[in-house]
Scaffold this motif. Structure first.
Motif, short mmCIF file in Angstrom:
data_model
loop_
_atom_site.label_atom_id
_atom_site.label_comp_id
_atom_site.label_asym_id
_atom_site.label_seq_id
_atom_site.Cartn_x
_atom_site.Cartn_y
_atom_site.Cartn_z
N VAL A 6 22.40 21.43 23.73
CA VAL A 6 22.59 22.64 22.83
C VAL A 6 23.75 22.96 22.22
CG1 VAL A 6 21.88 24.96 22.53
CG2 VAL A 6 20.27 23.48 23.92
N GLU A 80 12.58 33.66 24.51
CA GLU A 80 12.84 32.62 25.42
C GLU A 80 14.43 32.03 24.74
OE1 GLU A 80 11.19 30.43 27.61
OE2 GLU A 80 9.67 31.85 27.64
N THR A 81 15.22 31.69 25.60
CA THR A 81 16.59 31.49 25.53
C THR A 81 16.95 30.16 26.06
OG1 THR A 81 17.54 32.64 27.44
CG2 THR A 81 17.54 33.91 25.49
N ALA A 82 17.92 29.68 25.42
CA ALA A 82 18.44 28.19 25.92
C ALA A 82 20.06 28.48 26.08
CB ALA A 82 18.65 27.09 24.69
N SER A 83 20.45 27.84 27.18
CA SER A 83 22.10 27.64 27.56
C SER A 83 22.54 26.55 26.79
CB SER A 83 21.87 27.46 28.91
OG SER A 83 22.03 26.10 29.25
N GLN A 86 22.09 22.92 28.12
CA GLN A 86 20.92 22.46 28.33
C GLN A 86 20.57 21.40 27.37
OE1 GLN A 86 18.42 25.93 27.80
NE2 GLN A 86 16.37 24.79 28.48
N ILE A 88 19.01 18.93 24.85
CA ILE A 88 18.46 19.27 23.72
C ILE A 88 16.93 18.98 23.59
CG2 ILE A 88 18.81 17.25 22.19
CD1 ILE A 88 19.03 20.89 21.17
N GLU A 90 14.64 19.08 25.96
CA GLU A 90 14.35 20.27 26.88
C GLU A 90 13.97 21.26 26.19
OE1 GLU A 90 15.87 20.61 31.06
OE2 GLU A 90 15.91 22.82 30.61
N VAL A 91 15.09 21.79 25.33
CA VAL A 91 14.93 22.96 24.18
C VAL A 91 13.82 22.51 23.06
CG1 VAL A 91 16.14 24.41 22.59
CG2 VAL A 91 17.26 23.78 24.54
N MET A 95 10.60 24.71 22.24
CA MET A 95 10.22 25.25 21.13
C MET A 95 8.91 24.93 20.41
SD MET A 95 14.11 25.06 19.26
CE MET A 95 13.76 26.02 17.77
N MET A 103 15.83 29.83 18.56
CA MET A 103 15.96 30.25 19.83
C MET A 103 17.47 30.41 20.26
SD MET A 103 15.08 28.08 23.42
CE MET A 103 13.36 28.01 23.37
N VAL A 105 20.59 31.30 21.96
CA VAL A 105 21.56 30.38 23.03
C VAL A 105 22.62 31.77 23.68
CG1 VAL A 105 23.32 28.68 23.68
CG2 VAL A 105 21.65 28.22 21.64
#
Length: 128
Positions: A6, A80-83, A86, A88, A90-91, A95, A103, A105
């Motif tokens: 991400v 919902e958040t991403a790190s 993480q 991409i 998966e994100v 989404m 989303m 981060v």
């Protein structure tokens, strides 16, 4: 694409607002910056919610006097958040599953460090 994270695609330093921002001001900020969402943060930069162009459809549809209406009335608070580290894929799956276009981060302290959007994903895919 499993090794793309991400952090590589996200927009760093996204435009943020506070929950007490007037709806009119939030809309103007989105127009001026050509963006489809604003991340709502507290005074310490921690995530409180997100306001998107979709939320503005609700505002218009309710057609009430809009003066002095704050973002807190319309922002989504279950976000919902991403790190940054993480994967991409998966994100992108998350989404797609939830129908998100944006989303936030966040880091381990839940501070906003960026935002990833379907536009970012499409831009990346168009280059590979």
């Amino acid at each position: 694409m499993d090794d793309i994270f991400v952090a590589r695609l996200m927009t760093s330093d996204p435009v943020t607002i506070s929950a007490d921002t007037l709806v009119e001001d939030a809309g103007q900020t989105m127009l001026e910056n050509g963006i489809g969402s604003l991340i709502v943060v507290d005074d310490d930069g921690h995530l409180e919610g997100i306001l998107t162009t979709t939320d503005f459809v609700t505002i218009v549809a309710e057609s009430f006097p809009k003066a002095q209406t704050t973002v807190s009335r319309y922002m989504s608070t279950e976000v919902e958040t991403a790190s940054p580290q993480q994967p991409i894929l998966e994100v992108a799956d998350a989404m797609l599953e939830h129908g998100f276009h944006h989303m936030p981060v966040t880091d381990k302290d839940d501070s906003v460090v960026g935002i990833i959007s379907t536009t970012d994903l499409a831009g990346y895919l168009s280059k590979i």
